[in-house]
Scaffold this active site. Structure first.
Site, PDB file in Angstrom:
ATOM      1  N   ASP A 213       0.954  -1.490   0.043  1.00  0.00           N
ATOM      2  CA  ASP A 213       0.079  -0.345   0.002  1.00  0.00           C
ATOM      3  C   ASP A 213       0.873   0.991   0.026  1.00  0.00           C
ATOM      4  OD1 ASP A 213      -2.122  -1.926   0.105  1.00  0.00           O
ATOM      5  OD2 ASP A 213      -2.928  -1.132   2.282  1.00  0.00           O
TER       6      ASP A 213
HETATM    7  C1  NAG Z   1       5.948   5.968  -1.094  1.00  0.00           C
HETATM    8  O1  NAG Z   1       4.771   6.078  -0.085  1.00  0.00           O
HETATM    9  C2  NAG Z   1       4.754   6.999   0.842  1.00  0.00           C
HETATM   10  C3  NAG Z   1       4.132   6.256   2.441  1.00  0.00           C
HETATM   11  O2  NAG Z   1       3.255   5.924   1.743  1.00  0.00           O
HETATM   12  C4  NAG Z   1       4.717   8.620   0.777  1.00  0.00           C
HETATM   13  O3  NAG Z   1       4.916   9.166   2.518  1.00  0.00           O
HETATM   14  C5  NAG Z   1       5.347   8.769  -0.743  1.00  0.00           C
HETATM   15  O4  NAG Z   1       5.386   9.801  -1.253  1.00  0.00           O
HETATM   16  C6  NAG Z   1       6.179   8.101  -1.922  1.00  0.00           C
HETATM   17  N1  NAG Z   1       6.476   8.101  -2.242  1.00  0.00           N
HETATM   18  C7  NAG Z   1       6.514   7.992  -3.460  1.00  0.00           C
HETATM   19  C8  NAG Z   1       7.510   8.125  -4.679  1.00  0.00           C
HETATM   20  O5  NAG Z   1       5.561   7.866  -4.176  1.00  0.00           O
END
Ligand code: NAG
Ligand code: NAG
Ligand code: NAG
Ligand code: NAG
Ligand code: NAG
Ligand code: NAG
Ligand code: NAG
Ligand code: NAG
Ligand code: NAG
Ligand code: NAG
Ligand code: NAG
Ligand code: NAG
Length: 435
Positions: A222
């Site tokens: 998720d």
């Molecule tokens: C990855 O997942 C985290 C937690 O859901 C989020 O804060 C972050 O923006 C995400 N990074 C990308 C590159 O999508």
């Protein structure tokens, strides 16, 4: 076709699961009430048997599975890169199909039985798993399933009780999917949550084999590879820093499957070992041997001299740390046209269902040379009815995707069972039982 009812005991309360058709219960969802969960939570026992069975390469094998990440994405993640510097990067390690659940199932049963979904499954008790192999020598084992409300929880999911976000899911808990496990009270007590890992470390009651599943946030399902790798480098990194935990341990860090289904289903994987398991000269190196999720079973079998399940695990390539110690020769596998992005037909398939449980090769010697588990031979050794798969192979296949393990299909294990030839996947001469 017949109807069955599977009754699952949840602590104090008994939940009846209605199944449609055949010998398994794929379409049902077991959602126990919160009162039933609370009642079971109060009484369910987590146990931690220990053993000290000498292995040829390692004394403990632990695997940690993250979710749905392309090889290239993981290979570019700074935390994965840092972890890879602590061990051997497996540059040719494959998932066996899509989606998640069949990969988890494959890693303990040596087959995914045609599964092409994440449904509720309760696989019949005559299908054996790696824990039956471990039990032949009394090798202790456990699962650590983050977010499970109690040891042996058999529900479909257990969400965060405040936000109802995904947390624990059954589809990522390989052993609970097998009735050969759930019918045994001792066994389900060894399917624990992640808090038990910390307590087992503290109490020095670690098992010799373990499967670790972070929750749906921490495993990247998720979230994303950045988040999951941060979790891994912190939660698992703490264990890697623990010299007594790592003494004699081989730790596999892997992913269930890649994310882009049209690509070859290779996943970034790292083996980290104690100093007695992986020599310092190999720390920070890569290994391009073909491995797949079935290698986790064959490597354990060769390490401890255990029999095989006689399925795709039988001759699956063995991790070099073990193969080198025992003189086992791995097979060269051509991956040029390998995809592993589609499941072959089977009894757990939604899209290409056939009422036939694949029959293991019960006369093979298999990688460890110990042959096939006697219980498997007894149950399956006289099943010879042939089923012609040709007419049920999905017509869309372009021939590159349905072979589940070339390491197995090119030789003995399951070789009599699935044959992939030429440009079109042809599964013929299938020695199988007709339900
Ligand atoms: C990855 O997942 C985290 C937690 O859901 C989020 O804060 C972050 O923006 C995400 N990074 C990308 C590159 O999508
Ligand atoms: C395995 O169990 C299933 C479900 O009970 C049953 O239909 C099948 O006949 C069994 N197969 C063998 C070989 O025992
Ligand atoms: C983990 O399992 C133990 C016992 O099996 C239980 O007491 C505990 O509440 C569970 N932890 C979580 C976070 O659900
Ligand atoms: C399982 O997930 C569903 C929604 O996805 C949620 O409504 C339900 O409460 C969850 N069950 C448990 C026991 O957490
Ligand atoms: C997943 O586990 C972490 C602890 O490792 C916890 O903080 C988080 O809330 C859990 N996620 C969910 C959705 O419950
Ligand atoms: C139950 O499981 C335990 C641990 O895996 C095993 O030692 C025992 O033989 C099993 N009992 C039966 C009846 O299968
Ligand atoms: C593990 O040890 C390394 C090197 O001392 C350190 O940089 C890292 O932060 C430690 N990781 C954890 C999770 O404690
Ligand atoms: C590692 O474990 C072995 C027994 O398995 C023990 O003899 C040895 O002293 C341990 N080494 C360390 C550094 O703890
Ligand atoms: C087969 O399918 C894969 C993806 O599923 C694709 O990349 C490949 O080009 C296809 N091959 C042929 C010969 O059509
Ligand atoms: C295994 O042996 C091969 C060939 O000698 C060597 O290249 C490789 O580094 C060894 N790997 C391990 C993990 O011992
Ligand atoms: C076939 O397997 C069944 C189940 O174990 C067993 O009862 C039966 O005796 C076996 N038959 C033969 C001919 O070996
Ligand atoms: C299997 O089925 C295919 C397609 O229906 C047919 O062409 C073939 O002859 C059959 N093979 C056998 C051995 O019966």
């Amino acid at each position: 076709m017949k109807s069955i009812c599977v009754s699952l005991l949840l602590g104090a309360s008994s939940v009846v699961l209605a199944a449609s058709s055949v010998a398994e219960a794929p379409e049902s969802t077991l959602l126990p009430s919160s009162s039933a969960i609370a009642a079971a939570q109060a009484t369910a026992k987590a146990i931690s048997p220990v053993s000290n069975v000498q292995g040829k390469s390692f004394q403990r094998f632990y695997q940690v599975w993250l979710e749905n990440t392309d090889y290239s994405a993981a290979a570019g993640d700074p935390n994965q890169i840092a972890l890879s510097k602590l061990g051997i990067t497996l540059t040719n390690y494959w998932a066996v199909t899509h989606p998640s659940e069949p990969n988890y199932v494959a890693s303990v049963a040596g087959d995914y039985f045609g599964m092409d979904n994440d449904d509720f499954h309760a696989i019949p008790s005559n299908i054996s798993t790696v824990v039956d192999l471990l039990d032949t020598k009394g090798i202790s084992w456990a699962e650590y399933q983050e977010g499970a409300p109690y040891a042996g929880f058999q529900g479909f999911n257990y969400s965060n009780q405040k936000t109802f976000a995904n947390n624990y899911v059954r589809k990522h808990n390989p052993l609970i999917i097998f009735q050969s496990v759930t019918s045994n009270a001792t066994r389900i007590s060894q399917i624990k949550n992640f808090t038990s890992l910390a307590s087992d470390v503290a109490a020095n009651t670690l098992p010799q084999w373990a499967f670790i599943t972070p929750n749906m946030t921490n495993d990247g399902h998720d979230t994303n590879v950045t988040f999951a790798s941060k979790w891994e480098s912190s939660a698992i990194g703490a264990l890697i820093n623990n010299t007594s935990f790592m003494n004699g341990t081989l730790l596999l860090l892997t992913f269930d499957e890649d994310e882009t289904y049209t690509q070859q289903n290779k996943v970034f994987s790292i083996l980290i070992g104690g100093p007695d398991v992986i020599p310092s000269s190999l720390v920070g190196t890569t290994d391009n041997t073909f491995y797949d999720h079935y290698s986790t079973i064959s490597s354990v079998a060769v390490n401890w001299g255990l029999p095989s399940l006689g399925r795709w695990d039988c001759n699956a390539n063995v991790f070099a740390v073990v193969a080198n110690k025992t003189g086992y020769t791995n097979q060269n596998v051509s991956t040029t046209s390998l995809y592993n992005n589609q499941s072959y037909p089977g009894p757990l398939s939604d899209t290409s269902y056939i009422p036939v449980w694949p029959v293991p090769n019960t006369s093979a010697k298999c990688a460890s040379g110990q042959g096939v588990l006697p219980a498997v031979v007894k149950t399956w050794g006289n099943q010879t009815q042939t089923y012609n798969y040709t007419s049920v192979v999905p017509s869309a296949s372009n021939g590159t995707s349905t072979s589940s393990s070339p390491a197995a299909s090119s030789s003995k294990a399951g070789a009599s069972t699935y044959e992939v030839s030429g440009a079109l996947a042809v599964l013929a001469g299938f020695a199988a039982m007709l339900v």
